[in-house]
Design a protein around this motif. Structure first.
Motif, PDB file in Angstrom:
ATOM      1  N   ILE A 233       0.950  -1.129   0.141  1.00 46.89           N
ATOM      2  CA  ILE A 233      -0.099  -0.020   0.062  1.00 46.89           C
ATOM      3  C   ILE A 233       0.850   1.374  -0.028  1.00 46.89           C
ATOM      4  O   ILE A 233       1.953   1.470   0.705  1.00 46.89           O
ATOM      5  N   VAL A 234       0.467   2.253  -0.761  1.00 43.29           N
ATOM      6  CA  VAL A 234       1.051   3.563  -0.424  1.00 43.29           C
ATOM      7  C   VAL A 234      -0.018   4.511   0.033  1.00 43.29           C
ATOM      8  O   VAL A 234      -1.128   4.454  -0.330  1.00 43.29           O
ATOM      9  N   LEU A 235       0.226   4.785   1.213  1.00 43.54           N
ATOM     10  CA  LEU A 235      -0.516   6.017   1.857  1.00 43.54           C
ATOM     11  C   LEU A 235      -0.272   7.360   1.107  1.00 43.54           C
ATOM     12  O   LEU A 235       0.916   7.819   1.283  1.00 43.54           O
TER      13      LEU A 235
ATOM     14  N   ARG B 162       6.618  18.496  11.736  1.00 40.89           N
ATOM     15  CA  ARG B 162       5.720  17.873  12.741  1.00 40.89           C
ATOM     16  C   ARG B 162       4.667  16.920  12.128  1.00 40.89           C
ATOM     17  O   ARG B 162       4.479  16.032  12.331  1.00 40.89           O
ATOM     18  N   ALA B 163       4.259  17.573  10.987  1.00 35.68           N
ATOM     19  CA  ALA B 163       3.330  16.908  10.129  1.00 35.68           C
ATOM     20  C   ALA B 163       3.850  15.762   9.375  1.00 35.68           C
ATOM     21  O   ALA B 163       2.943  14.515   9.374  1.00 35.68           O
TER      22      ALA B 163
ATOM     23  N   ARG C 227       4.432   9.615   9.042  1.00 32.21           N
ATOM     24  CA  ARG C 227       5.145   8.194   9.202  1.00 32.21           C
ATOM     25  C   ARG C 227       4.555   7.477  10.289  1.00 32.21           C
ATOM     26  O   ARG C 227       4.214   6.133  10.181  1.00 32.21           O
ATOM     27  N   ARG C 228       3.722   8.275  11.314  1.00 29.45           N
ATOM     28  CA  ARG C 228       3.052   7.462  12.325  1.00 29.45           C
ATOM     29  C   ARG C 228       2.066   6.824  11.882  1.00 29.45           C
ATOM     30  O   ARG C 228       1.514   5.716  12.111  1.00 29.45           O
TER      31      ARG C 228
ATOM     32  N   ILE D 206       4.888   5.908   1.994  1.00 26.99           N
ATOM     33  CA  ILE D 206       4.462   7.179   2.261  1.00 26.99           C
ATOM     34  C   ILE D 206       4.574   7.733   0.700  1.00 26.99           C
ATOM     35  O   ILE D 206       5.625   7.859   0.121  1.00 26.99           O
ATOM     36  N   GLY D 207       3.322   8.335   0.046  1.00 24.18           N
ATOM     37  CA  GLY D 207       3.688   9.222  -1.121  1.00 24.18           C
ATOM     38  C   GLY D 207       2.620  10.582  -0.917  1.00 24.18           C
ATOM     39  O   GLY D 207       1.768  10.518  -0.162  1.00 24.18           O
TER      40      GLY D 207
END
Length: 242
Positions: free
Chosen positions: A118-120, A129-130, A135-136, A151-152
């Protein structure tokens, strides 16, 4: 008087996105009562305008999936501008394990099967911070789906969603799916169709678990208001003044 919930969203020119936020507020109101909507960008009303028109205490719930500029800067500024004297601000909606569960539901509807990576797909941010919260969120999704998650970003940050999909294919994965880490349809979600994935999950939207999450944030805020009021009362009591 029960505190009013003010659900603060980003704002979009896409009517479906605006309708989704309104539908979410309506669903939440059936559980907690008066729920109003405000936007920090693109359209109004602004949080300051809504708070000026709100009698009694208010709980502001930032309907954001990470705590970037809008949560850390826009929301506090709007509250200060409103001059409202009894406002609690809760945590943003994300990251949260509930959102990971909803993303898996949306992916299954799009044809995802256990084992597919999956790509989030997140909007992106220039706020460190965002990005850490993204990543979390990806780690939470990996825990629930039990597959590799990369992540994308749709805008601002890298890698792009398309690059993240390509990277997974280059490592030997033939089926790759995109999880839309977005609340509602709009320009950003529409772009995901061109990312080269085998399927794209719908935005988080008005899912029963999202409704419950907003309600939980609201109740945190109500407790915060009660604690603040109690502390103020204690400070002013005769026993404390002697």
């Amino acid at each position: 008087m029960t505190p009013t919930l003010v659900l603060v969203a980003h704002g979009t020119r896409n009517p479906r996105g605006v309708e989704m936020v309104a539908a979410l507020a309506d669903a939440v109101s059936t559980q907690i009562g008066t729920t109003r909507v405000a936007f920090v960008d693109v359209l109004g009303p602004s949080p300051a305008e809504v708070l000026r028109d709100t009698a009694g205490s208010a709980v502001v719930v930032p309907a954001f999936l990470a705590s970037g500029y809008h949560v850390h800067t826009d929301v506090p500024r709007e509250i200060a501008d409103s001059a409202h004297t009894s406002v609690a601000v809760t945590r943003a909606l994300g990251p949260d394990p509930v959102l990971a569960e909803v993303m898996v539901d949306r992916l299954r509807d799009a044809g995802w099967r256990s084992g597919d990576p999956i790509v989030l797909a997140a909007a992106g941010s220039s706020d460190a911070r965002a990005l850490e919260e993204h990543r979390r969120a990806a780690a939470m999704l990996a825990d629930v789906a039990r597959v590799p998650v990369r992540i994308g970003y749709v805008a601002t940050s890298t890698p792009t969603v398309s690059d993240a999909v390509s990277t997974l294919r280059e490592t030997g994965h033939t089926r790759v799916f995109v999880a839309s880490y977005l609340l509602a349809r709009g320009l950003f979600h529409n772009r995901l169709a061109d990312a080269g994935a085998d399927g794209v999950g719908e935005p988080l939207g008005v899912h029963a678990a999202i409704v419950d999450l907003v309600v939980a944030r609201y109740r945190e805020g109500v407790r915060s208001l009660g604690e603040t009021s109690g502390a103020a009362t204690e400070e002013l009591s005769p026993a404390r003044r002697r």
